[in-house]
Scaffold this motif. Structure first.
Motif, PDB file in Angstrom:
ATOM      1  N   LEU A  60       0.808  -1.306  -0.065  1.00  0.00           N
ATOM      2  CA  LEU A  60       0.018  -0.088   0.097  1.00  0.00           C
ATOM      3  C   LEU A  60       0.874   1.388   0.035  1.00  0.00           C
ATOM      4  N   VAL A  61       2.008   1.327   0.714  1.00  0.00           N
ATOM      5  CA  VAL A  61       2.715   2.349   0.979  1.00  0.00           C
ATOM      6  C   VAL A  61       3.592   2.567  -0.599  1.00  0.00           C
ATOM      7  N   GLU A  62       3.921   1.284  -1.118  1.00  0.00           N
ATOM      8  CA  GLU A  62       4.519   1.444  -2.333  1.00  0.00           C
ATOM      9  C   GLU A  62       3.757   2.107  -3.395  1.00  0.00           C
ATOM     10  N   GLN A  63       2.478   1.839  -3.432  1.00  0.00           N
ATOM     11  CA  GLN A  63       1.638   2.442  -4.317  1.00  0.00           C
ATOM     12  C   GLN A  63       1.435   3.859  -4.180  1.00  0.00           C
ATOM     13  N   ALA A  64       1.260   4.226  -2.818  1.00  0.00           N
ATOM     14  CA  ALA A  64       1.078   5.708  -2.390  1.00  0.00           C
ATOM     15  C   ALA A  64       2.255   6.414  -2.963  1.00  0.00           C
ATOM     16  N   GLN A  65       3.574   5.922  -3.032  1.00  0.00           N
ATOM     17  CA  GLN A  65       4.659   6.681  -3.559  1.00  0.00           C
ATOM     18  C   GLN A  65       4.650   6.681  -5.031  1.00  0.00           C
ATOM     19  N   LYS A  66       4.202   5.797  -5.592  1.00  0.00           N
ATOM     20  CA  LYS A  66       4.012   5.749  -7.127  1.00  0.00           C
ATOM     21  C   LYS A  66       3.103   6.843  -7.560  1.00  0.00           C
ATOM     22  N   ASN A  67       2.037   7.023  -6.702  1.00  0.00           N
ATOM     23  CA  ASN A  67       1.169   7.808  -7.004  1.00  0.00           C
ATOM     24  C   ASN A  67       1.308   9.210  -6.505  1.00  0.00           C
ATOM     25  N   GLU A  68       2.438   9.376  -6.098  1.00  0.00           N
ATOM     26  CA  GLU A  68       3.207  10.565  -5.372  1.00  0.00           C
ATOM     27  C   GLU A  68       2.157  11.231  -4.384  1.00  0.00           C
ATOM     28  N   VAL A  69       1.372  10.465  -3.633  1.00  0.00           N
ATOM     29  CA  VAL A  69       0.676  10.625  -2.572  1.00  0.00           C
ATOM     30  C   VAL A  69       1.507  11.163  -1.302  1.00  0.00           C
ATOM     31  N   ILE A  70       2.757  10.460  -1.350  1.00  0.00           N
ATOM     32  CA  ILE A  70       3.743  10.542  -0.173  1.00  0.00           C
ATOM     33  C   ILE A  70       5.104  10.824  -0.654  1.00  0.00           C
ATOM     34  N   SER A  71       6.134  11.538  -0.178  1.00  0.00           N
ATOM     35  CA  SER A  71       7.454  11.392  -0.880  1.00  0.00           C
ATOM     36  C   SER A  71       8.390  10.256  -0.062  1.00  0.00           C
ATOM     37  N   SER A  72       9.607  10.408  -0.528  1.00  0.00           N
ATOM     38  CA  SER A  72      10.462   9.347   0.079  1.00  0.00           C
ATOM     39  C   SER A  72      11.130   9.613   1.362  1.00  0.00           C
ATOM     40  N   SER A  73      10.530  10.755   1.990  1.00  0.00           N
ATOM     41  CA  SER A  73      10.840  11.190   3.230  1.00  0.00           C
ATOM     42  C   SER A  73      10.403  10.188   4.343  1.00  0.00           C
ATOM     43  N   ILE A  74      11.683   9.786   5.305  1.00  0.00           N
ATOM     44  CA  ILE A  74      11.230   8.798   6.310  1.00  0.00           C
ATOM     45  C   ILE A  74      10.094   9.252   7.165  1.00  0.00           C
ATOM     46  N   ALA A  75      10.146  10.339   7.650  1.00  0.00           N
ATOM     47  CA  ALA A  75       9.312  10.578   8.509  1.00  0.00           C
ATOM     48  C   ALA A  75       7.810  10.681   7.990  1.00  0.00           C
ATOM     49  N   GLU A  76       7.382  11.234   6.783  1.00  0.00           N
ATOM     50  CA  GLU A  76       6.577  11.211   6.058  1.00  0.00           C
ATOM     51  C   GLU A  76       5.781   9.840   5.911  1.00  0.00           C
ATOM     52  N   LYS A  77       6.787   8.844   5.227  1.00  0.00           N
ATOM     53  CA  LYS A  77       6.382   7.488   5.373  1.00  0.00           C
ATOM     54  C   LYS A  77       6.032   6.822   6.426  1.00  0.00           C
ATOM     55  N   GLU A  78       6.621   7.164   7.756  1.00  0.00           N
ATOM     56  CA  GLU A  78       6.370   6.649   8.916  1.00  0.00           C
ATOM     57  C   GLU A  78       4.827   7.166   9.449  1.00  0.00           C
ATOM     58  N   MET A  79       4.711   8.375   9.160  1.00  0.00           N
ATOM     59  CA  MET A  79       3.149   8.923   9.439  1.00  0.00           C
ATOM     60  C   MET A  79       2.030   8.008   8.478  1.00  0.00           C
ATOM     61  N   PHE A  80       2.374   7.996   7.501  1.00  0.00           N
ATOM     62  CA  PHE A  80       1.541   7.455   6.262  1.00  0.00           C
ATOM     63  C   PHE A  80       1.276   5.981   6.893  1.00  0.00           C
ATOM     64  N   GLU A  81       2.144   5.367   7.151  1.00  0.00           N
ATOM     65  CA  GLU A  81       1.987   3.770   7.707  1.00  0.00           C
ATOM     66  C   GLU A  81       1.233   3.565   9.060  1.00  0.00           C
ATOM     67  N   ALA A  82       1.668   4.696   9.822  1.00  0.00           N
ATOM     68  CA  ALA A  82       0.695   4.701  11.132  1.00  0.00           C
ATOM     69  C   ALA A  82      -0.664   5.071  10.919  1.00  0.00           C
ATOM     70  N   GLN A  83      -0.956   5.717   9.913  1.00  0.00           N
ATOM     71  CA  GLN A  83      -2.376   6.284   9.568  1.00  0.00           C
ATOM     72  C   GLN A  83      -2.843   4.938   9.112  1.00  0.00           C
ATOM     73  N   LEU A  84      -2.406   4.104   8.133  1.00  0.00           N
ATOM     74  CA  LEU A  84      -3.041   2.970   7.616  1.00  0.00           C
ATOM     75  C   LEU A  84      -2.863   1.778   8.397  1.00  0.00           C
TER      76      LEU A  84
END
Length: 494
Positions: A60-84
């Protein structure tokens, strides 16, 4: 597997977690669909899920990054993972209700439910924890546990730059406040959307029970005061610790000391650490029985342990609390200049406290009282009873609750640094850090038969030996004749 099927399977896990019902499936799937930047859901199959929640999360995170919903930032990725993962985590009221239902069967069943939930929803970072290097070292005090901590992620350089532009926010007040529960996080503060806390009543006070995201031992948990207040070791501390062993009799529970140098990393919030783990210190035998003049019914003795520990045992909890309080009061005011033990500075600053650890053993309550002294000197400016400078190349951080119980938490820098020391021992090209040179040279002289096959073991055992020294440095009464006679003089005041 299509991304639609991944969403479907993830939704199935969310429903199984107990926070949602099958009627919520379409709603949940559309929420997740929108979050990862997809527009439509293809045909899916509702089925038993064979994959782990973490594998589904990754896709799910990989698809969100492909769709440019989130960037490659570690902090942004972790926040997105926690929301999922919040979808896989029932609301606090529901988690607490489930915990109570399981607790009605047994405390073990209740903690097992909460522990599994905290792993499945990635609040406990199981994959990161698995990276830690762990082994044991057989010392004269028994087996010590060594961990090189590799679990906490390094900060992204871009994130560090971005943090400079962030306005300072005083919310939550610290990492241990109840206000962390469900907090989204920010670039300079960890995501806590999937975080849950079990409410506890400890003798009329509201406390919380949670697991540590980066656990150092089995079921590493934190019990925290609802009130944001400084750590303080008092009679009430002993009472709470023993109460917790009644509530969770399969867990030990202990508190860091309440003074700098000998205390933990967070002294601003009253909290304890607990878990389902038997530390090396718990296995240490009583070396010499002592008498408590006012509490003859309490079994008391000095442990065979490098740090100075008095163990108390009694069937009567209130009696044990009173005895421990008496030891604390006397230790806080006790001085013996012959062994650099000074209770107060000339300006009246207090230097003595205790690191207490509680357990329930069948009909007995048990308290280990670790005597602590945070004085400094010209020779030892970081602390007289802190790792001395000749071993700070391995460990220079505070020796807190976990370490005094016999588990070394060593810094991540050691992984790469020890590789260079290995190369040095093998006569290979190396870049040994300057502060390791003397130690590495000594190891080379002591191990003329070092080889590729045994070099790692030689080095790991050498690190274990240093940790034993770390604990000896932290002991206020040394293990030599002079130190033990001084320890006896103190126990005679009890």
């Amino acid at each position: 597997m299509t991304i639609s099927q991944t969403i479907c399977d993830f939704t199935t896990l969310a429903i199984e977690a107990g926070g949602w019902m099958e009627m919520d499936r379409i709603y949940l799937q559309n929420k997740i669909l929108g979050m990862i930047g997809e527009d439509a859901l293809e045909t899916t199959d509702v089925r038993p899920v064979q994959e782990s929640s973490l594998d589904l999360l990754d896709r799910l995170v990989e698809q969100a990054q492909k769709n440019e919903v989130i960037s490659s930032s570690i902090a942004e990725k972790e926040m997105f993972e926690a929301q999922l993962m919040d979808f896989l985590t029932p609301p606090p009221s529901v988690v607490n209700a489930f915990f109570a239902q399981h607790y009605a069967n047994s405390p073990e069943e209740a903690t097992e439910y909460f522990y599994q939930l905290s792993q499945r929803n990635d609040y406990i970072k199981t994959r990161a924890i698995a990276k830690n290097i762990k082994y044991t070292y057989l010392s004269e005090y028994g087996e010590l546990e060594i961990t090189i901590n590799l679990s906490k992620p390094e900060k992204d350089p871009k994130q560090i730059i971005a943090q400079r532009k962030i306005e300072n926010v005083d919310y939550p007040k610290c990492m241990l406040c109840l206000t962390n529960e469900g907090y989204k996080g920010r670039l300079n503060y960890p995501a806590r959307t999937n975080h849950r806390i079990i409410r506890m009543n400890l003798d009329g006070e509201s406390w919380g029970f949670q697991y540590s995201p980066y656990a150092y031992y089995n079921e590493h948990s934190i019990i925290l005061s609802e009130e944001h207040r400084p750590m303080k070791i008092t009679k009430e501390t002993f009472a709470r610790l023993l109460k917790i062993t009644e509530v969770l009799p399969h867990y030990f529970v202990g508190s860091n000391a309440d003074l700098p140098i000998v205390g933990g990393s967070i002294l601003s919030h009253d909290h304890y650490q607990a878990g389902r783990h038997e530390f090396p210190m718990a296995k240490a035998p009583i070396e010499r029985l002592i008498k408590l003049s006012d509490y003859p019914q309490v079994i008391a003795g000095i442990l065979k342990w490098p740090v100075s520990v008095i163990r108390l045992q009694a069937t009567d909890k209130d009696l044990l609390i009173a005895a421990a309080t008496s030891v604390l009061d006397k230790w806080k005011n006790y001085s013996d200049p012959t062994v650099d033990v000074l209770a107060y500075s000339a300006d009246g600053t207090s230097h003595h406290t205790i690191t207490p650890i509680a357990r329930k053993k069948e009909n007995y309550f048990e308290l280990d009282l670790v005597l602590r002294d945070n004085n400094v000197s010209k020779e030892h400016p970081e602390g007289i009873f802190h790792p001395h400078r000749d071993i700070q190349h391995i460990k220079k951080e505070n020796i807190g609750l976990i370490e005094v119980m016999g588990l070394a938490v060593l810094p991540p820098r050691l992984k790469s640094e020890l590789t260079e020391v290995e190369n040095y021992l093998l006569g290979k090209e190396n870049n040994v850090a300057a502060y390791h040179i003397e130690w590495a040279s000594q190891l080379k002289a002591e191990n003329p038969n070092v080889s590729q096959e045994n070099v790692s073991d030689i080095l790991y055992q050498a690190v274990g030996k240093v940790f034993a020294r770390v604990l000896e440095d932290a002991g206020v009464f040394k293990r030599d004749e002079k130190g033990q006679m001084a320890f006896q003089r103190f126990t005679e005041t009890l």
